[in-house]
Design a protein around this motif. Structure first.
Motif, mmCIF file in Angstrom:
data_model
loop_
_atom_site.group_PDB
_atom_site.id
_atom_site.type_symbol
_atom_site.label_atom_id
_atom_site.label_comp_id
_atom_site.label_asym_id
_atom_site.label_seq_id
_atom_site.Cartn_x
_atom_site.Cartn_y
_atom_site.Cartn_z
ATOM 1 N N ARG A 314 15.861 36.622 -20.987
ATOM 2 C CA ARG A 314 16.260 35.916 -19.857
ATOM 3 C C ARG A 314 17.751 35.235 -20.042
ATOM 4 O O ARG A 314 18.580 35.087 -19.053
ATOM 5 C CB ARG A 314 15.362 34.861 -19.479
ATOM 6 C CG ARG A 314 15.583 34.089 -18.186
ATOM 7 C CD ARG A 314 14.408 33.150 -17.760
ATOM 8 N NE ARG A 314 14.226 32.097 -18.746
ATOM 9 C CZ ARG A 314 13.120 32.162 -19.548
ATOM 10 N NH1 ARG A 314 12.220 33.113 -19.472
ATOM 11 N NH2 ARG A 314 12.738 31.191 -20.320
ATOM 12 N N TYR A 317 20.466 37.547 -19.865
ATOM 13 C CA TYR A 317 20.818 37.887 -18.343
ATOM 14 C C TYR A 317 21.739 36.659 -17.716
ATOM 15 O O TYR A 317 22.404 36.843 -16.829
ATOM 16 C CB TYR A 317 19.570 38.197 -17.556
ATOM 17 C CG TYR A 317 18.921 39.507 -17.929
ATOM 18 C CD1 TYR A 317 19.605 40.669 -18.131
ATOM 19 C CD2 TYR A 317 17.468 39.705 -18.127
ATOM 20 C CE1 TYR A 317 19.134 41.778 -18.327
ATOM 21 C CE2 TYR A 317 16.854 40.819 -18.412
ATOM 22 C CZ TYR A 317 17.748 41.953 -18.504
ATOM 23 O OH TYR A 317 17.175 43.138 -18.732
ATOM 24 N N GLU A 318 21.106 35.632 -17.836
ATOM 25 C CA GLU A 318 21.794 34.484 -17.304
ATOM 26 C C GLU A 318 23.330 34.301 -17.764
ATOM 27 O O GLU A 318 24.163 33.894 -17.147
ATOM 28 C CB GLU A 318 21.180 33.123 -17.788
ATOM 29 C CG GLU A 318 19.658 32.852 -17.073
ATOM 30 C CD GLU A 318 18.920 31.693 -17.602
ATOM 31 O OE1 GLU A 318 19.461 31.141 -18.331
ATOM 32 O OE2 GLU A 318 17.856 31.724 -16.974
ATOM 33 N N LYS A 321 25.321 37.096 -15.900
ATOM 34 C CA LYS A 321 25.338 36.527 -14.445
ATOM 35 C C LYS A 321 26.209 35.192 -14.137
ATOM 36 O O LYS A 321 27.220 35.425 -13.305
ATOM 37 C CB LYS A 321 24.064 36.090 -13.838
ATOM 38 C CG LYS A 321 24.179 35.631 -12.565
ATOM 39 C CD LYS A 321 22.796 35.077 -11.930
ATOM 40 C CE LYS A 321 22.895 34.554 -10.520
ATOM 41 N NZ LYS A 321 21.460 33.847 -10.108
ATOM 42 N N GLN A 324 30.196 35.981 -14.264
ATOM 43 C CA GLN A 324 30.659 36.436 -12.898
ATOM 44 C C GLN A 324 31.724 37.490 -12.938
ATOM 45 O O GLN A 324 32.787 37.628 -12.186
ATOM 46 C CB GLN A 324 31.346 35.286 -12.101
ATOM 47 C CG GLN A 324 30.627 34.258 -11.647
ATOM 48 C CD GLN A 324 29.443 34.642 -10.605
ATOM 49 O OE1 GLN A 324 29.724 35.151 -9.882
ATOM 50 N NE2 GLN A 324 28.288 34.106 -10.656
ATOM 51 N N GLN A 331 25.565 43.180 -10.887
ATOM 52 C CA GLN A 331 25.109 41.676 -10.326
ATOM 53 C C GLN A 331 23.708 41.860 -9.989
ATOM 54 O O GLN A 331 22.901 40.991 -10.214
ATOM 55 C CB GLN A 331 26.186 41.204 -9.504
ATOM 56 C CG GLN A 331 26.068 39.812 -9.288
ATOM 57 C CD GLN A 331 26.577 39.012 -10.842
ATOM 58 O OE1 GLN A 331 27.039 39.283 -11.379
ATOM 59 N NE2 GLN A 331 26.326 37.444 -10.543
ATOM 60 N N ALA A 332 23.523 42.738 -8.861
ATOM 61 C CA ALA A 332 22.264 42.620 -8.258
ATOM 62 C C ALA A 332 20.990 43.156 -9.263
ATOM 63 O O ALA A 332 19.707 42.470 -9.239
ATOM 64 C CB ALA A 332 22.212 43.622 -7.102
ATOM 65 N N VAL A 334 21.086 42.581 -12.435
ATOM 66 C CA VAL A 334 20.695 41.412 -13.464
ATOM 67 C C VAL A 334 19.870 40.318 -12.484
ATOM 68 O O VAL A 334 18.856 39.690 -13.141
ATOM 69 C CB VAL A 334 21.992 40.789 -13.861
ATOM 70 C CG1 VAL A 334 21.840 39.160 -14.576
ATOM 71 C CG2 VAL A 334 22.726 41.535 -14.826
ATOM 72 N N GLU A 335 20.094 40.102 -11.419
ATOM 73 C CA GLU A 335 19.432 38.867 -10.699
ATOM 74 C C GLU A 335 17.965 39.329 -10.555
ATOM 75 O O GLU A 335 17.102 38.596 -10.304
ATOM 76 C CB GLU A 335 20.059 38.870 -9.222
ATOM 77 C CG GLU A 335 21.245 38.075 -9.392
ATOM 78 C CD GLU A 335 22.104 37.818 -7.777
ATOM 79 O OE1 GLU A 335 21.589 38.529 -6.864
ATOM 80 O OE2 GLU A 335 23.128 37.302 -7.801
ATOM 81 N N ARG A 336 17.949 40.717 -10.314
ATOM 82 C CA ARG A 336 16.278 41.169 -10.251
ATOM 83 C C ARG A 336 15.663 41.098 -11.413
ATOM 84 O O ARG A 336 14.346 40.796 -11.467
ATOM 85 C CB ARG A 336 16.202 42.784 -9.617
ATOM 86 C CG ARG A 336 16.583 43.020 -8.435
ATOM 87 C CD ARG A 336 16.037 44.281 -7.957
ATOM 88 N NE ARG A 336 16.952 45.618 -8.630
ATOM 89 C CZ ARG A 336 18.135 46.064 -8.353
ATOM 90 N NH1 ARG A 336 18.867 45.640 -7.257
ATOM 91 N NH2 ARG A 336 18.531 46.927 -9.161
ATOM 92 N N LEU A 338 16.084 38.931 -13.508
ATOM 93 C CA LEU A 338 15.791 37.297 -13.769
ATOM 94 C C LEU A 338 14.512 36.909 -12.869
ATOM 95 O O LEU A 338 13.809 35.948 -13.383
ATOM 96 C CB LEU A 338 17.006 36.600 -13.386
ATOM 97 C CG LEU A 338 18.121 36.584 -14.402
ATOM 98 C CD1 LEU A 338 19.528 35.905 -13.925
ATOM 99 C CD2 LEU A 338 17.728 35.779 -15.745
ATOM 100 N N VAL A 339 14.278 37.266 -11.920
ATOM 101 C CA VAL A 339 13.431 37.369 -10.867
ATOM 102 C C VAL A 339 11.931 37.792 -11.550
ATOM 103 O O VAL A 339 11.093 37.052 -11.501
ATOM 104 C CB VAL A 339 13.540 37.943 -9.444
ATOM 105 C CG1 VAL A 339 12.145 37.699 -8.714
ATOM 106 C CG2 VAL A 339 14.647 37.038 -8.709
#
Length: 347
Positions: A314, A317-318, A321, A324, A331-332, A334-336, A338-339
């Motif tokens: 985590r 990944y942060e 992200k 930027q 980017q999408a 990595v956000e998934r 993290l969820v």
């Protein structure tokens, strides 16, 4: 003169007792015995005086400097004089010439009338000795040709000549001849990297990957200290045989210790081989030299998550992200991730 005679007669009369003159004594001198006439004496003296004056005038009018011979070599030869006696022209000292003139070697001074013939006799000899026939002068081109013809070409020069010839073909768009020339260059010197890399590029452009693989394998077999060629070979091997690609990278790894690109590529191959722990280590080593590479942070998160290190994954990944710099698709992704890692686990 009559007065002198009278005085002598008086003295004679007084000197004798009877007043007579002595016939054996003093007597008068006749007119014709008294020497040269006065007119003749004065005339001779005047003549001598005139001669002396004339000689003095001639002496005083002589030149104050000694006569000098005319340099007949620098002036046109005069016509022969009719008189046999030598003629010497007396001239004042010549003024200095504005430009130096090469001296002309001539014999001792001779009469002017003889000098033209002497110059005609000497000058052709001097010119003949100074001139060299053009046929006897060696030409630079002929000398260089002889040197080139007599010089042996070294093996290295043969290699370079063949390589330049192949590049000339390539520049002219004759790709087939260029590839043949590059192969001949490699036959002469298998370690010629310029010819090897150019041939590999041409093979890839010609859609001949198998031939390119063989050339890369030959090159790395001779010298494994070529990380760039190892990465190229591993990419060509990866789709068909991931194990062969991994072996290629591992053989050249000792020569790519400071190469972040090499380590990140090796980490991706290890991850594909499901060696997640080793992959995470290679990502971490690569990020030491490039801490702002968001793609490598994402790769590290994937390896850590697969190796059962969710908290560390985590954080990776942060970091990816937050930079930027990822593409919208990544980017999408990595956000998934993290969820998934922040969602509560269900029992």
């Amino acid at each position: 003169m009559s007065l002198i005679n009278k005085m002598l007669q008086d003295l004679d009369a007084r000197g004798t007792p009877d007043g007579r003159s002595d016939a054996g004594g003093i007597r008068s001198v006749p007119e014709r015995e008294r020497g040269l006439p006065r007119a003749l004496v004065f005339g001779g003296a005047a003549g001598l005086t005139a001669v002396a004056i004339a000689l003095g005038w001639v002496y005083l009018k002589r030149p104050s400097v000694p006569p000098m011979l005319v340099n007949v070599a620098s002036v046109p030869a005069p016509a022969p004089a009719p008189a046999p006696a030598p003629v010497v022209a007396a001239v004042p000292p010549p003024a200095p010439a504005p430009e130096p003139v090469a001296p002309v070697i001539t014999p001792e001074p001779s009469p002017v009338k003889d000098r033209p013939e002497e110059l005609r006799r000497i000058t052709p000899k001097a010119v003949k000795s100074a001139a060299v026939p053009a046929s006897e002068v060696p030409q630079p081109a002929s000398i260089s040709e002889k040197i080139i013809e007599g010089k042996q070409v070294t093996p290295q020069q043969r290699v370079e000549n063949e390589y330049r010839r192949a590049l000339g073909y390539l520049q002219d768009g004759r790709v087939a001849e260029a590839m043949t020339g590059l192969q001949q260059t490699l036959q002469l010197d298998p370690r010629h990297q310029g010819a090897r890399e150019t041939l590999i590029r041409l093979l890839l452009e010609a859609q001949r990957p198998d031939d390119a693989v063989r050339q890369l394998q030959l090159s790395l077999g001779l010298d494994p200290k070529q990380p760039a060629q190892a990465m190229m070979l591993a990419r060509l091997q990866l789709d068909k045989n991931a194990g062969a690609a991994l072996d290629t990278l591992m053989r050249s790894l000792p020569y790519a210790a400071d190469n972040g690109e090499y380590r990140a590529f090796l980490a991706g191959v290890l991850q594909r081989q499901q060696r997640y722990h080793d992959a995470a280590e290679q990502y971490e080593l690569a990020l030491q030299g490039a801490p702002d590479n968001s793609v490598w942070w994402m790769g590290l998160g994937i390896a850590l998550q697969a190796d059962n290190h969710p908290d560390q994954a985590r954080q990776a990944y942060e970091r990816a992200k937050g930079l930027q710099t990822l593409s919208p698709q990544l980017q999408a992704f990595v956000e998934r991730k993290l969820v998934q890692l922040t969602a509560p686990t269900t029992r």
